[in-house]
Scaffold this active site. Structure first.
Site, mmCIF file in Angstrom:
data_model
loop_
_atom_site.group_PDB
_atom_site.id
_atom_site.type_symbol
_atom_site.label_atom_id
_atom_site.label_comp_id
_atom_site.label_asym_id
_atom_site.label_seq_id
_atom_site.Cartn_x
_atom_site.Cartn_y
_atom_site.Cartn_z
ATOM 1 N N CYS A 6 48.112 31.647 9.958
ATOM 2 C CA CYS A 6 48.054 32.975 9.340
ATOM 3 C C CYS A 6 47.169 33.918 10.136
ATOM 4 O O CYS A 6 46.083 33.534 10.563
ATOM 5 C CB CYS A 6 47.450 32.899 7.936
ATOM 6 S SG CYS A 6 48.486 32.134 6.736
ATOM 7 N N CYS A 7 47.622 35.130 10.280
ATOM 8 C CA CYS A 7 46.775 36.197 10.832
ATOM 9 C C CYS A 7 47.173 37.483 10.133
ATOM 10 O O CYS A 7 47.868 37.460 9.117
ATOM 11 C CB CYS A 7 46.870 36.285 12.353
ATOM 12 S SG CYS A 7 48.423 36.914 12.999
ATOM 13 N N ALA A 8 46.743 38.603 10.662
ATOM 14 C CA ALA A 8 47.018 39.883 10.006
ATOM 15 C C ALA A 8 48.513 40.175 9.951
ATOM 16 O O ALA A 8 49.043 40.564 8.918
ATOM 17 C CB ALA A 8 46.264 41.008 10.700
ATOM 18 N N GLY A 10 50.915 38.000 11.913
ATOM 19 C CA GLY A 10 51.691 36.844 12.340
ATOM 20 C C GLY A 10 52.019 36.864 13.821
ATOM 21 O O GLY A 10 52.637 35.947 14.340
ATOM 22 N N ALA A 42 49.106 36.797 6.574
ATOM 23 C CA ALA A 42 48.413 36.267 5.395
ATOM 24 C C ALA A 42 48.981 36.858 4.104
ATOM 25 O O ALA A 42 48.968 36.202 3.062
ATOM 26 C CB ALA A 42 46.924 36.547 5.489
#
Length: 111
Positions: A6-8, A10, A42
């Site tokens: 997960c990141c801000a 993807g 996320a």
């Protein structure tokens, strides 16, 4: 083993996911067919269905740990926040180890 990164948005975790796949493919002990890796924002985590064995969180969204934990903890899904060095270097081997360790710790806690 299903690992979700997960990141801000993807996007940067997609690069890390590919590095992790490279590590798995190069390994004599691991088989790529035993892994399912996915990179998402996320914000989409709550919509993920099916069993997730571990979640790796990009350091740029570490401040959202409480939100992420509120989704994963009730489902019994372990997670780890990748450190900036691992993420910045796109160190797929260390990221993979983090996911495996988180998953093993969760398994032992259930026993």
């Amino acid at each position: 083993m299903r690992i979700v990164l997960c990141c801000a948005g993807g996007f940067s975790t997609t690069m890390m996911m590919e590095k992790m796949k490279d590590v798995i493919r190069a390994s004599k002990k691991l088989n790529i067919d035993d892994f399912e890796l996915e990179a998402i924002s996320a914000d989409l985590l709550a919509d993920e269905e099916g069993e997730i064995d571990a979640v790796l969180i990009g350091p740029q969204i570490a401040h959202r740990e409480e939100y992420i934990s509120s989704i994963l903890t009730p489902r019994g899904v372990p997670y780890a926040i990748m450190d900036k060095d691992t993420y910045g270097k796109m160190d797929g081997a260390t990221a993979l180890k983090m996911a495996l360790i988180a998953q093993r710790k969760a398994q032992k806690a259930k026993e």
